[in-house]
Design an enzyme around this catalytic site. Structure first.
Site, PDB file in Angstrom:
ATOM      1  N   ALA A   8     -45.858  14.831  13.177  1.00  0.00           N
ATOM      2  CA  ALA A   8     -47.059  15.590  12.834  1.00  0.00           C
ATOM      3  C   ALA A   8     -46.874  16.236  11.473  1.00  0.00           C
ATOM      4  O   ALA A   8     -45.755  16.388  10.985  1.00  0.00           O
ATOM      5  CB  ALA A   8     -47.328  16.660  13.892  1.00  0.00           C
ATOM      6  N   ASP A   9     -47.995  16.602  10.894  1.00  0.00           N
ATOM      7  CA  ASP A   9     -47.965  17.362   9.659  1.00  0.00           C
ATOM      8  C   ASP A   9     -49.104  18.365   9.706  1.00  0.00           C
ATOM      9  O   ASP A   9     -50.211  18.038  10.138  1.00  0.00           O
ATOM     10  CB  ASP A   9     -48.112  16.461   8.435  1.00  0.00           C
ATOM     11  CG  ASP A   9     -47.816  17.229   7.154  1.00  0.00           C
ATOM     12  OD1 ASP A   9     -46.698  17.757   7.030  1.00  0.00           O
ATOM     13  OD2 ASP A   9     -48.704  17.320   6.290  1.00  0.00           O
ATOM     14  N   THR A  10     -48.832  19.582   9.293  1.00  0.00           N
ATOM     15  CA  THR A  10     -49.839  20.643   9.272  1.00  0.00           C
ATOM     16  C   THR A  10     -49.948  21.183   7.862  1.00  0.00           C
ATOM     17  O   THR A  10     -48.931  21.460   7.220  1.00  0.00           O
ATOM     18  CB  THR A  10     -49.452  21.792  10.237  1.00  0.00           C
ATOM     19  OG1 THR A  10     -49.336  21.259  11.552  1.00  0.00           O
ATOM     20  CG2 THR A  10     -50.493  22.901  10.223  1.00  0.00           C
TER      21      THR A  10
END
Length: 191
Positions: A68-70
């Site tokens: 994931a990437d935020t």
């Protein structure tokens, strides 16, 4: 039996998975270049980075990789993880008193197949006084966090409004993650 590999060093993502009873078999944070491309829009950047992370994890064809990437974005501006307290201060001053977006892209890979989702949430931070800003920076809670804050920590006191997924703002949208894992064949709800 498939192994679940979490491609993240984030303790928050591991904790969020634990909330729904998921314990990764391995944790393998990838070492990738997260430089934003010229004129790359925040949504495209966020998804690309999550996809690159998933592609960088060494796994068998039967393993399930979760990455994931935020990011925090203010208009077209991407606010990643600040390098130091001065950069954290500048980011927080920009979002102080304003509404901004928090985008989290989730990618699940199994063999050559890949599934992804992007979740967009909105957050309004109250106008921060210099006293609040200085006290928060002194906690160093901003370190390693997109936009220089984590809603689940001390900065949660500054959030006056949010719309969307709380878990996505923290770093992993649980509903979408569970759906993607199930699509890849991972048994989330074991009996």
């Amino acid at each position: 039996m498939s192994r679940l590999i979490l491609g993240s060093a984030s303790p928050r993502r591991k904790d969020l998975l634990a909330q729904v009873g998921i314990v990764p078999d391995a944790v393998s944070p990838p070492n990738i270049d997260e430089t934003k491309l010229d004129n790359e829009l925040p949504r495209n950047y966020c998804l690309r980075i999550a996809q690159v992370k998933a592609g960088a994890i060494t796994a068998t064809d039967d393993d399930i990789v979760l990455c994931a990437d935020t990011i925090v974005s203010l208009g077209r501006r991407v606010m990643g993880k600040p390098r130091d307290a001065a950069e954290a201060r500048a980011m927080l001053q920009k979002i102080s008193g304003r509404r901004h977006r928090v985008l989290t892209a989730v990618v699940v890979r199994r063999g050559s197949r890949q599934w992804s989702r992007i979740v967009t949430s909105y957050v309004r931070m109250k106008r921060l006084s210099q006293t609040e800003l200085n006290a928060y920076l002194a906690t160093e809670d901003w370190f390693g966090k997109a936009g220089a804050y984590g809603i689940q920590g001390p900065a949660g006191a500054f959030v006056s409004w949010m719309s969307g997924s709380f878990s996505a703002i923290v770093g992993l949208p649980l509903t979408e993650t569970v759906i993607l894992l199930q699509t890849a064949g991972y048994k989330v709800w074991r009996t």
